[in-house]
Design an enzyme around this catalytic site. Sequence first.
Site, PDB file in Angstrom:
ATOM      1  N   ARG A  81      18.766  -1.392   0.979  1.00 45.97           N
ATOM      2  CA  ARG A  81      18.877   0.071   1.117  1.00 45.97           C
ATOM      3  C   ARG A  81      20.331   0.506   1.278  1.00 45.97           C
ATOM      4  O   ARG A  81      20.680   1.616   0.868  1.00 45.97           O
ATOM      5  CB  ARG A  81      18.042   0.544   2.302  1.00 45.97           C
ATOM      6  N   LYS A 134      -6.651  -0.135   1.253  1.00 49.75           N
ATOM      7  CA  LYS A 134      -7.766   0.812   1.373  1.00 49.75           C
ATOM      8  C   LYS A 134      -7.882   1.798   0.220  1.00 49.75           C
ATOM      9  O   LYS A 134      -6.883   2.279  -0.295  1.00 49.75           O
ATOM     10  CB  LYS A 134      -7.563   1.626   2.641  1.00 49.75           C
ATOM     11  N   GLY A 186       7.626  -0.699  -0.942  1.00 47.21           N
ATOM     12  CA  GLY A 186       6.796  -1.446   0.002  1.00 47.21           C
ATOM     13  C   GLY A 186       6.402  -2.816  -0.497  1.00 47.21           C
ATOM     14  O   GLY A 186       7.223  -3.551  -1.035  1.00 47.21           O
ATOM     15  N   GLY A 228       6.018   5.358   0.664  1.00 45.46           N
ATOM     16  CA  GLY A 228       5.230   6.578   0.899  1.00 45.46           C
ATOM     17  C   GLY A 228       5.619   7.691  -0.059  1.00 45.46           C
ATOM     18  O   GLY A 228       4.768   8.397  -0.608  1.00 45.46           O
TER      19      GLY A 228
HETATM   20  P1  AMP Z   1      -1.106  -0.979   1.198  1.00 47.15           P
HETATM   21  O1  AMP Z   1      -0.148  -0.732   2.317  1.00 47.15           O
HETATM   22  O2  AMP Z   1      -2.254  -0.062   1.157  1.00 47.15           O
HETATM   23  O3  AMP Z   1      -0.398  -1.100  -0.147  1.00 47.15           O
HETATM   24  O4  AMP Z   1      -1.784  -2.382   1.490  1.00 47.15           O
HETATM   25  C1  AMP Z   1      -1.065  -3.567   1.529  1.00 47.15           C
HETATM   26  C2  AMP Z   1      -1.880  -4.583   2.248  1.00 47.15           C
HETATM   27  O5  AMP Z   1      -3.124  -4.753   1.600  1.00 47.15           O
HETATM   28  C3  AMP Z   1      -1.224  -5.945   2.285  1.00 47.15           C
HETATM   29  O6  AMP Z   1      -0.853  -6.234   3.587  1.00 47.15           O
HETATM   30  C4  AMP Z   1      -2.316  -6.876   1.776  1.00 47.15           C
HETATM   31  O7  AMP Z   1      -2.420  -8.047   2.534  1.00 47.15           O
HETATM   32  C5  AMP Z   1      -3.565  -6.037   1.920  1.00 47.15           C
HETATM   33  N1  AMP Z   1      -4.647  -6.497   1.030  1.00 47.15           N
HETATM   34  C6  AMP Z   1      -4.574  -6.731  -0.288  1.00 47.15           C
HETATM   35  N2  AMP Z   1      -5.733  -7.215  -0.746  1.00 47.15           N
HETATM   36  C7  AMP Z   1      -6.564  -7.317   0.309  1.00 47.15           C
HETATM   37  C8  AMP Z   1      -7.904  -7.780   0.469  1.00 47.15           C
HETATM   38  N3  AMP Z   1      -8.593  -8.225  -0.567  1.00 47.15           N
HETATM   39  N4  AMP Z   1      -8.436  -7.727   1.698  1.00 47.15           N
HETATM   40  C9  AMP Z   1      -7.716  -7.277   2.739  1.00 47.15           C
HETATM   41  N5  AMP Z   1      -6.444  -6.830   2.660  1.00 47.15           N
HETATM   42  C10 AMP Z   1      -5.878  -6.848   1.457  1.00 47.15           C
END
Ligand code: AMP
Length: 397
Positions: free
Chosen positions: A37, A200, A354, A377
Site C-alpha cells: 500500500r 457468504k 483482500g 470493500g
Molecule cells: P470473503 O471475505 O467473503 O471473500 O470470504 C473469504 C473467506 O471465505 C476465506 O477466509 C475463506 O477461507 C472462506 N471460504 C472459502 N470457501 C469456503 C468454504 N467452502 N467454507 C467455508 N469458508 C470458506
Amino acid sequence: MNKKTLKDLNVKGKRVLVRCDFNVPFDENNNITDDTRITSSLPTITYLLNSGASLILMSHLGRPKGEANPKYSLLPVSKRLSELLDKEVIFSDCDIVVDENVKKSAQSLMPGDVMLLQNTRYRKEEEKNGEDFAKDLASLGEIYVNDAFGTAHRAHASNAGICKHLPSAVGFLVEKEIEVMGNALQNPKRPLTAILGGAKVSDKIAVIENLLNIADNILIGGGMTYTFLKAMGYSIGTSLLEEEKQDLAKSLIEKAKNKNVSLILPVDTVVAKEFKNDTEFFVTDADKMPEGFMGLDIGDKTIELFKEVIKKSSTIIWNGPLGVFEMDNFAKGTNAIAQSIAENTNAVSIIGGGDSAAAVEKIGLGDKITHISTGGGASLEFLEGKILPGIDAVDDK
Ligand code: AMP
C-alpha cells in the site's frame, strides 16, 4: 472518467494534502509485513513532488476507535516511506492529528518537503465525517488529492468532508481503479466472466444482482456454493449454509436463466470431516455430498469447467477465494483459478482486493493480472454498482 485527475492540477509551489491508504499489516514486533500500500502510493507522491508541490500526507491505520493509541501510530509508515522516497518525511506525531503546531509546520513546508500526519482515526470525527475535523485538515493545504481507494466506499472527514473546502482531484491509484473497473462494467470486452467466491452469499448478493445485468458468465465457488446447492435440493452435509438465503439463491438462478447469463455452480467439491487442514478429505460430485462432511473447495471437474470458461473470456472479474485457501489442502481450486486467469493474457483481468489478491500474490502471479484492486470493500461496492462517496465528493472535470 469525469473526475479531476492530477493532470488537471497546477501544484507548483502549493501545499497539497494527499489522502493515502497506508493501512498496512504489522507483525507482533511492529514490523510492516507488506508495504504494497505504501509503494502503490509512490507514483502520485513522486509526481506531485516533481511538479513542485510540498506534501501533507494523511491516512488511517487500523481501528484506534477515535483516540490516540501508539499501537496504531503511523510512525513506522513514516520511516518506511522515507526509505522508499530516499528523503526525510516529517512525521507529525499529534494525538489530535491537527493542532496549532501542526498548522505551523504545514505552513512552513517548502516545495519538495513531505509531511505525514498522525492516524486520522485518532479523531472520533473522522469516521463520522465531522465538519470541524474536515475543516482542520483542509486548513493545512491548498489542494486536496484522494489516492486512497480502500476507503472510498466510506464518507469520512479525510476523504468526503474535506472536498467541500479545497479544490480536489483523484490520484493515479484511484484514477486507475475507477478507469479499469469502470470500463469493465460499462464497456467490457466480451465475453465478460465474473468469478465469485468467499464465505457468504449475503456478502455477495448485491454483486451477483448487479453482474446479472452485465456479465455473460458468473462462476460461483467458495462457501456460498452450498447455500445454492441446498436450494437446488442437494444434501450438503455440514457445509456452510445460510438457511434463510435459499429462496434468494433460487431466485438468482432463475434471474440468470431469464437474462441469458450462464450462472455456473460447482459440479464437484472437496469435502472434509472437520474445518482444519489435517483431516480426512476427498472429492465428490456436488449431488453426492456425504452426511457428516463439509465442502471446503471446488473439485477437479469444476476446476476444468471454470478454466474452459476463463480461457474463452475477454474480461475477467474475480472476487473471493473458491475454497478455504488459507489451508493448503483446500487451496487447490483458488490457486488453479488464479493460474488460469493469469494465463489468459489476452483478457482484461481484474481482481478485487483482500483474499483473492492475496491468493494471486502468494503464488507469484500478481504481475500477470491487468489490475489488482487495492480496496476489498470498495471494489466490492464498485462492482455492486454503488456510488463511492469518497470519489463522488471529488471535483468533476
Ligand atoms: P470473503 O471475505 O467473503 O471473500 O470470504 C473469504 C473467506 O471465505 C476465506 O477466509 C475463506 O477461507 C472462506 N471460504 C472459502 N470457501 C469456503 C468454504 N467452502 N467454507 C467455508 N469458508 C470458506
